[in-house]
Design a protein around this motif. Structure first.
Motif, mmCIF file in Angstrom:
data_model
loop_
_atom_site.group_PDB
_atom_site.id
_atom_site.type_symbol
_atom_site.label_atom_id
_atom_site.label_comp_id
_atom_site.label_asym_id
_atom_site.label_seq_id
_atom_site.Cartn_x
_atom_site.Cartn_y
_atom_site.Cartn_z
ATOM 1 N N LYS A 33 31.478 26.049 80.705
ATOM 2 C CA LYS A 33 32.484 26.959 81.238
ATOM 3 C C LYS A 33 33.597 26.221 81.975
ATOM 4 O O LYS A 33 34.765 26.632 81.930
ATOM 5 C CB LYS A 33 31.818 27.972 82.177
ATOM 6 N N THR A 34 33.277 25.129 82.654
ATOM 7 C CA THR A 34 34.283 24.427 83.464
ATOM 8 C C THR A 34 35.361 23.798 82.594
ATOM 9 O O THR A 34 36.554 23.817 82.953
ATOM 10 C CB THR A 34 33.601 23.344 84.319
ATOM 11 N N THR A 35 34.974 23.268 81.433
ATOM 12 C CA THR A 35 35.952 22.541 80.604
ATOM 13 C C THR A 35 36.516 23.384 79.454
ATOM 14 O O THR A 35 37.560 23.021 78.902
ATOM 15 C CB THR A 35 35.303 21.277 80.015
ATOM 16 N N ARG A 36 35.884 24.478 79.106
ATOM 17 C CA ARG A 36 36.360 25.254 77.954
ATOM 18 C C ARG A 36 37.102 26.525 78.352
ATOM 19 O O ARG A 36 38.087 26.903 77.707
ATOM 20 C CB ARG A 36 35.170 25.611 77.045
ATOM 21 N N LEU A 37 36.650 27.209 79.379
ATOM 22 C CA LEU A 37 37.275 28.488 79.706
ATOM 23 C C LEU A 37 38.704 28.323 80.246
ATOM 24 O O LEU A 37 39.615 29.030 79.767
ATOM 25 C CB LEU A 37 36.390 29.267 80.671
ATOM 26 N N PRO A 38 38.978 27.442 81.204
ATOM 27 C CA PRO A 38 40.363 27.334 81.702
ATOM 28 C C PRO A 38 41.390 26.987 80.616
ATOM 29 O O PRO A 38 42.458 27.616 80.557
ATOM 30 C CB PRO A 38 40.265 26.257 82.781
ATOM 31 N N PRO A 39 41.116 26.019 79.700
ATOM 32 C CA PRO A 39 42.106 25.777 78.639
ATOM 33 C C PRO A 39 42.299 26.993 77.727
ATOM 34 O O PRO A 39 43.412 27.220 77.219
ATOM 35 C CB PRO A 39 41.498 24.603 77.860
ATOM 36 N N ALA A 40 41.215 27.792 77.558
ATOM 37 C CA ALA A 40 41.346 28.984 76.719
ATOM 38 C C ALA A 40 42.322 29.973 77.339
ATOM 39 O O ALA A 40 43.093 30.641 76.621
ATOM 40 C CB ALA A 40 39.978 29.630 76.516
ATOM 41 N N LEU A 41 42.328 30.095 78.658
ATOM 42 C CA LEU A 41 43.289 30.975 79.322
ATOM 43 C C LEU A 41 44.712 30.490 79.098
ATOM 44 O O LEU A 41 45.632 31.284 78.860
ATOM 45 C CB LEU A 41 43.003 31.037 80.830
ATOM 46 N N LEU A 42 44.893 29.183 79.177
ATOM 47 C CA LEU A 42 46.224 28.616 78.982
ATOM 48 C C LEU A 42 46.685 28.822 77.546
ATOM 49 O O LEU A 42 47.829 29.248 77.300
ATOM 50 C CB LEU A 42 46.183 27.120 79.342
ATOM 51 N N THR A 43 45.795 28.539 76.584
ATOM 52 C CA THR A 43 46.150 28.677 75.166
ATOM 53 C C THR A 43 46.481 30.130 74.824
ATOM 54 O O THR A 43 47.397 30.398 74.025
ATOM 55 C CB THR A 43 44.987 28.181 74.291
ATOM 56 N N ALA A 44 45.761 31.076 75.439
ATOM 57 C CA ALA A 44 45.989 32.491 75.136
ATOM 58 C C ALA A 44 47.226 33.043 75.827
ATOM 59 O O ALA A 44 47.586 34.204 75.619
ATOM 60 C CB ALA A 44 44.763 33.300 75.541
ATOM 61 N N GLY A 45 47.871 32.226 76.634
ATOM 62 C CA GLY A 45 49.086 32.682 77.321
ATOM 63 C C GLY A 45 48.826 33.616 78.485
ATOM 64 O O GLY A 45 49.746 34.297 78.953
#
Length: 865
Positions: A33-45
């Motif tokens: 969750k620490t390394t995958r969820l935050p970039p997913a928020l950024l990628t999804a705008g």
């Protein structure tokens, strides 16, 4: 990128955040969750044009997570992904995903409450329930009402999502993760009872794990860097694997060696950072000491400390789970199953156990009233009030609880308010850099960590006993630090000075940061000076220390004594290693519960002042004139049985000076005498039985002259007489001299005293001239007199009282003083009993006259002296 258990949940996370502003995510350690969820928020705008800020509980976790995400993006840290922790900022103009420690976001909210440029905030590992994390959650929930565009995600490994979701009014999602079975082993009671040091237990368990597991790494959980160092020494001869440390003070390259992939087997000696925040691939076995050094605060000063504690059952489960991340594994717990089962399920949130002064100041700066519903878990009311009381003491809040101009200055420093006040006071006196050094020394780990017992163990230097006498332990620490700085912190110099390298480095980083803040302020401070003399600089720092600890002033009980009396009550002893051996007044900066030895014998436990700093009355008068007061006191001296007057100078409730007063206030002396006389008993100040006889006499007179208005006093009257007798007097001797029965009679008006004498005289005179005392008794018993039988010769009737209405009971005595008859009918006695009694008396007392007719006989005359 390799798939991680959290990946299937990411579309649901994005969808939930498109539908609402907040979300709670539960995912076990290692889910990603620490390394995958935050970039997913950024990628999804979901952050719009702003940043995604991820709050991590530790600096190490923030650095490592940012580096891993940057690597997965094929970039260098500081481009799209960066991190910001205390003393370190790896980011740039293109950074959109920033991993930060919790306290940094709090300070950012204080500086810019609307968080401009931030589109989403992720609170990672929220189950650890740090105070800064709880404060950030409360402030972000409040901010979300004003910024509907702000996305908020709370992530946790073990915490029940329900309360957080209800607090935010948000949905929750859960990733089940991927876990393999882990075989648990505990010490037997017999093994636990063996006298073994921790590092010896660790070495034995590690060798066993390497022997029993054919491959894979061994992860060892230890409390701190000192325990890691000693365990590494105990494993120095190990050839089956490489032994690597992992903790927050290591350089990044050494941290990477510990967590990165490796063809060779590794034994990673880690702090609790590896419980949840950092995933280490290939771990097949875990060795758990069951201990951790957790953030705490000194109950004495409120300053942050690290405290050795047993981990909770939840933390123990997380540690064991690291062995089942990619395969079945085992966990060797260095404590018994009973010990494990007796531990609390979760750690108590810091907001329920930590000092809250910094939090209270932050909210005051924002103008936020932390009322009902503000917190996920509200702080204890007593702790919250204590925080506000301290801030008022420091001048940071006014009486109404509003932040002052001084409070705003304190809030600019990333320090506990006490230390911020110290820095500001030193800055105002022209020695801001000196104040910055003292604050860094107090705010970080003790650079004399060996002496403080925190790194005790084999090879640790003995505590210093050669500290010269001086005005301040803080100045002594500063001198040691500056000597190390002049030697460029060389290892040999630190060893010679008996300083802990990691602690010294932490102080140096903090000092530099604070000096930068001080220097920026000093350019606009009118009373800053360029260079002060050594004496003036020392004076400035002593005053600054007092400014930060106004409630910790103490007075030495006697010259040369190590015992001090504390403002606020109680006492403590100065530690043997303290330099402050002569100052009569001092500030007890920090203390701890410890047992001390006196004259080679074990001493009693109690508060021992580890760090002290001298103060003077002039400093107190300059800094806290309203806290000083002059008092006159009258105190009872039980030995001398006298009320004595004293003049004293008091700071808060601490007596600074006391001397015997030349003049004693008569009213207060009488009050002290009255209180002591009551305790002794009123009858102690009258002749034996005299007071009760007088009360009976007064009662008799009042009973036989009911219309005369005579008082019949009881114990209330005795009290009134005692009070009257004390007026104008100050000792038992004076009170005995006046006599309480005299005071009781003196309370009567002259006509009443004359009437008393007529109705109930104290004495009666018999025909021969002998004066006899009348005995009065309580109740309805008649009064009586006793005298020799011969004294009644010539009397046909005995004396009477109440103006002749009440006959006295006559005790007729033989020459030997024994009563021969008790009667009120003297005439009847002469006629009926005397003749027979005469013959007996003549035989026994032939030298006395025993006339046949007593009514015509003359009584003997009393002897004249």
């Amino acid at each position: 990128m390799d798939p991680l258990p959290i990946d299937p949940l990411l579309p649901e996370v994005v969808s939930a955040l498109r539908a609402g502003p907040a979300l709670v995510v539960e995912a076990p350690p290692g889910a990603g969750k620490t390394t995958r969820l935050p970039p997913a928020l950024l990628t999804a705008g979901l952050a719009g044009d702003g940043e995604v800020v991820v709050l991590e509980p530790r600096r190490l976790a923030a650095r490592m997570a940012a580096r891993r995400v940057a690597a997965e993006l094929g970039e260098r840290p500081g481009e799209t992904v960066g991190w910001q922790v205390r003393f370190e900022d790896v980011s740039g103009p293109r950074t959109r995903l920033r991993y930060v420690t919790e306290a940094l976001l709090t300070r950012r909210l204080l500086a810019t409450p609307e968080l401009p440029g931030v589109g989403a905030v992720v609170l990672d590992e929220f189950h650890e329930r740090h105070l800064d994390g709880d404060l950030a959650l409360a402030l972000l929930a409040r901010l979300a009402a004003r910024r509907p565009d702000l996305k908020l995600v709370v992530m946790s490994a073990t915490l029940d999502a329900g309360p957080v979701a209800r607090f935010l009014g948000a949905p929750s999602l859960r990733s089940e993760g991927r876990a393999f079975p882990v075989e648990l082993e505990h010490l037997s009671p017999e093994e636990a009872a063996r006298d073994q040091r921790l590092e010896e237990r660790v070495a034995s368990a590690v060798r066993r794990a390497l022997r029993d597991e054919p491959d894979g790494h061994v992860l060892v959980f230890l409390p701190g860097a000192a325990e890691i160092r000693r365990a590494r020494e105990a494993l120095s001869g190990l050839t089956l694997a490489e032994v690597l440390p992992l903790h927050g003070d290591l350089p990044p390259e050494e941290q990477d060696r510990a967590v990165g992939p490796s063809a060779r087997r590794k034994v990673i000696l880690s702090t609790n950072v590896a419980e949840t925040s950092v995933t280490i691939e290939g771990v097949a076995a875990v060795v758990d000491s069951g201990l951790a050094r957790v953030a705490a605060h000194s109950p004495w000063s409120g300053l942050p400390t690290l405290e050795l504690r047993k981990v909770s059952r939840a933390s123990a489960a997380q540690r064991a789970g690291r062995a089942g991340r990619t395969r079945a594994g085992r966990c060797l717990r260095l404590y018994t199953r009973h010990d494990h089962d007796a531990r609390p399920e979760f750690d108590l949130p810091e907001i329920r156990r930590e000092d809250l002064a910094g939090t209270a100041l932050a909210l005051a700066q924002l103008g936020v009233a932390a009322g009902e519903g503000f917190w996920l878990d509200a702080p204890p009311p007593a702790a919250w009030e204590a925080a506000h009381a301290l801030l008022r003491d420091l001048g940071a809040l006014d009486a109404a609880g509003r932040i002052t101009a001084l409070g705003r200055r304190l809030a600019r420093f990333p320090l506990h308010p006490r230390l911020a006040r110290l820095v500001v006071a030193a800055e105002e006196a022209g020695d801001g850099p000196g104040g910055a050094l003292l604050a860094a020394l107090l705010g970080e780990r003790d650079i004399r960590a060996f002496e403080a017992g925190r790194l005790a163990g084999p090879g640790a230097p003995a505590p210093r006993r050669d500290v010269p006498t001086g005005p301040s332990d803080l100045l002594e620490l500063a001198s040691l630090f500056e000597e190390a700085a002049r030697a460029r912190f060389a290892e040999g110099a630190l060893r010679r000075l008996r300083l802990a390298p990691g602690a010294v480095q932490a102080v140096e980083r903090a000092r530099r940061q604070l000096e930068r803040l001080v220097q920026r302020r000093s350019t606009s401070t009118a009373n800053s000076t360029a260079t002060a003399t050594a004496t003036a600089a020392e004076e400035a720092l002593l005053r600054a220390t007092l400014a930060g600890f106004p409630d910790r002033v103490a007075r030495r009980r006697a010259p040369g004594s190590d015992e001090v009396v504390l403002a606020g009550g109680g006492s403590a002893r100065l530690a043997p290693e303290s330099a402050v051996r002569e100052a009569p007044l001092l500030v007890a900066v920090d203390a701890e519960e410890r047992r001390v030895r006196v004259a080679g014998r074990p001493g009693a436990g109690g508060a021992v002042v580890r760090l002290a700093s001298a103060v003077t009355q002039e400093m107190l008068l300059d800094l806290f004139p309203d806290a000083l007061r002059y008092e006159e006191e009258v105190r009872w001296d039980a030995t001398a049985e006298r009320a004595d007057g004293f003049e004293r100078l008091v700071y808060r409730d601490l007596v600074l000076e006391e001397a015997r007063a030349a003049r004693v206030d008569p009213d207060r002396a009488a009050a002290a005498l009255l209180e002591a006389a009551r305790a002794r008993g009123a009858r102690s100040f009258a002749g034996e039985g005299a007071l009760d006889r007088l009360l009976a006499r007064l009662a008799f007179a009042a009973r036989h002259a009911p219309d005369a208005g005579l008082p019949a006093p009881g114990e209330d009257g005795v009290e009134a007489a005692l009070r009257a007798a004390c007026v104008g007097r100050r000792s038992f001797a004076e009170l005995r001299e006046v006599g309480l029965e005299g005071a009781l009679l003196g309370a009567l008006a002259p006509p009443a005293r004359a009437l008393l004498e007529r109705l109930a005289p104290e004495r009666v005179t018999l025909p021969g001239g002998r004066s006899v005392k009348v005995e009065y008794e309580a109740g309805d018993k008649p009064p009586w007199i006793a005298s020799r039988l011969q004294d009644f010769f010539g009397l046909a009737d005995g004396p009477r009282l109440a103006q002749g209405r009440v006959p006295l009971v006559l005790h007729l005595l033989a020459p030997n003083g024994r009563a021969q008859q008790v009667t009120t009918d003297l005439a009847g006695f002469w006629s009926r009993h005397y003749p027979a009694l005469r013959r007996e008396l003549m035989r026994r007392y032939p030298r006395h006259a025993w006339p046949e007719d007593p009514l015509r006989a003359e009584p003997p005359q009393p002897r004249r002296r």
